[in-house]
Write an enzyme that holds these catalytic residues in place. Structure first.
Site, PDB file in Angstrom:
ATOM      1  CB  SER A  50      22.119  -4.317   8.758  1.00 27.34           C
ATOM      2  OG  SER A  50      23.334  -3.791   9.409  1.00 27.34           O
ATOM      3  CG  ASP A 357      28.631  -9.077   7.647  1.00 26.98           C
ATOM      4  OD1 ASP A 357      28.751  -8.900   8.956  1.00 26.98           O
ATOM      5  OD2 ASP A 357      27.844  -8.457   6.979  1.00 26.98           O
ATOM      6  CG  HIS A 360      25.836  -7.701   9.784  1.00 28.09           C
ATOM      7  ND1 HIS A 360      26.337  -7.261   8.882  1.00 28.09           N
ATOM      8  CD2 HIS A 360      24.667  -6.013   9.913  1.00 28.09           C
ATOM      9  CE1 HIS A 360      26.261  -5.993   7.937  1.00 28.09           C
ATOM     10  NE2 HIS A 360      24.706  -4.975   9.116  1.00 28.09           N
TER      11      HIS A 360
END
Ligand SMILES: *[C@@H]1O[C@H](CO)[C@@H](O)[C@H](O)[C@H]1NC(C)=O
Ligand SMILES: *[C@@H]1O[C@H](CO)[C@@H](O)[C@H](O)[C@H]1NC(C)=O
Ligand SMILES: *[C@@H]1O[C@H](CO)[C@@H](O)[C@H](O)[C@H]1NC(C)=O
Ligand SMILES: *[C@@H]1O[C@H](CO)[C@@H](O)[C@H](O)[C@H]1NC(C)=O
Length: 362
Positions: A50, A357, A360
């Protein structure tokens, strides 16, 4: 590049830490001695999780819900952040359009590269993958196979010509491209979520790194020559580790991060750096840049106030507790709290926060 033993040591940062790495990239390329034209990368092929997924997991499964994407793209762009990722700034810096995810079935344009990264990817494949488990089925070796597939298809379609030819990289781009890789965080994180002990996770790291190394060799055999490898960030500074798996107060450092988890990141990075040194010997025509993301991210967090951030560990888009983070009710989700329905939205000003979050960065 002057020699193949160059690595980025960046020990001070701006808010956009990338700017510096990019300047570094540009100046390294500028002093070319290995036959590469100065800073002339016609394409980027990216592999990872990610930290650099520009829509892969989202194409295969479902996009992260709003407010993901709100700051820059003004819609969920498939990125696990409110805005752009480091790979986006690298692309901008090289004058290349944002990378399309290899898995994107709708209107992809791979003429200047492709992105094989998917959120929650690991180096070593796991059993409990989506949709039944939590991790991505597109581990590094799968991403590597997809790359081979794209390369083969580019060659076949390049010969046939027609409509799709212009949407694929030219054959010579595969040797001239920049190969960027940022992966490993989830191999460590998966260990925590599988309730492995710190010792067990540590013991698994050499194998994980050797698998990484084998994949880089294989990209070299396919013609890759310029590699830009990010080490892994301080996982013990991210609430998704230390909120569900708290450590003793004696194990928390002055920045508020969990020392045992950061030790795992550092051990991974030590092994990764050793393997990069070995790769430089084994792959004589390669230029491999090792980028110390750990130091960049740790400096950002531990000296947050210097860079204009307060409470660097407190999450922007989350719910409840000391860190505004709850593993049950995550960013963009809804949940019942004391019989009241809550929606987890963004903080007012994400640019004032480091953590988006819990996992990240903003
Ligand atoms: C694909 O991307 C290239 C590079 O940005 C661009 O020149 C080309 O027009 C794009 N093709 C289509 C069909 O959009
Ligand atoms: C790629 O092409 C080569 C030669 O054309 C072939 O041997 C190989 O099996 C192909 N690999 C894939 C993954 O399609
Ligand atoms: C990495 O590990 C996986 C699973 O253990 C294996 O299938 C794959 O061949 C390995 N990759 C390389 C390049 O060694
Ligand atoms: C739910 O209500 C109880 C009792 O009023 C309170 O102690 C608790 O903090 C509340 N929980 C949350 C998550 O707000």
């Amino acid at each position: 590049m002057g020699s193949s033993s160059i690595y980025a040591h960046i020990d001070f940062i701006s808010v956009a830490a990338l700017t510096l790495s990019l300047e570094f990239l540009i100046c390294v390329c500028g002093s070319s001695a290995s036959g590469l034209k100065p800073c002339d990368f016609p394409a980027i092929f990216n592999f990872g999780d990610s930290n650099s997924d520009t829509g892969g997991l989202s194409a295969a499964f479902s996009p992260p819900p709003p407010p993901y994407g709100q700051t820059f793209f003004k819609r969920s762009s498939g990125r696990f952040s409110d805005g752009r990722l480091i790979i986006d700034f690298i692309a901008e810096g090289l004058g290349i359009p944002y990378l399309h995810a290899y898995l994107d079935a709708v209107a992809p344009n791979f003429s200047t590269g492709a992105n094989f990264a998917t959120a929650s990817s690991t180096i070593v494949p796991l059993r409990h993958v989506l949709p039944l488990g939590d991790f991505s089925p597109f581990s590094l070796n799968v991403q590597h196979s997809q790359f081979i597939r794209l390369k083969n298809d580019s060659s076949i379609i390049g010969q046939v010509g027609g409509l799709f030819k212009d949407l694929l990289p030219k054959e010579e781009y595969y040797s001239r491209a920049l190969y960027t890789i940022d992966i490993g965080q989830n191999d460590i994180g998966a260990g925590l979520y599988e309730s492995k002990s710190i010792q067990e996770i540590r013991a698994s790291i050499p194998i994980i790194v050797s698998n990484f190394s084998a994949n880089v060799k294989s990209l070299y055999e396919e013609g890759g020559r310029s590699f830009w490898i990010h080490n892994t960030g301080p996982i013990g500074c991210l609430p998704y580790t230390f909120v569900p798996f708290p450590v003793a107060s004696s194990q928390i450092d002055s920045a508020g991060c969990a020392i045992p988890y950061n030790d795992l990141s550092q051990y991974f990075n030590k092994k990764l750096k050793e393997s990069v040194v070995q790769l430089r010997k084994d792959l004589p025509l390669a230029a491999i840049t090792y980028v110390d993301m750990y130091s960049i991210k740790y400096t950002l967090i531990s000296r947050a106030s210097k860079f204009g951030f307060k409470k660097p560990l407190v999450v922007c888009c989350g719910y409840g507790g000391q860190y505004n983070f709850n593993t049950q009710i995550k960013c963009g989700g809804t949940g019942e709290i004391n019989d009241t329905k809550v929606f987890v939205g963004s903080c007012r000003n994400p640019s004032k926060k480091i953590n988006w979050d819990g996992t990240h960065y903003t």
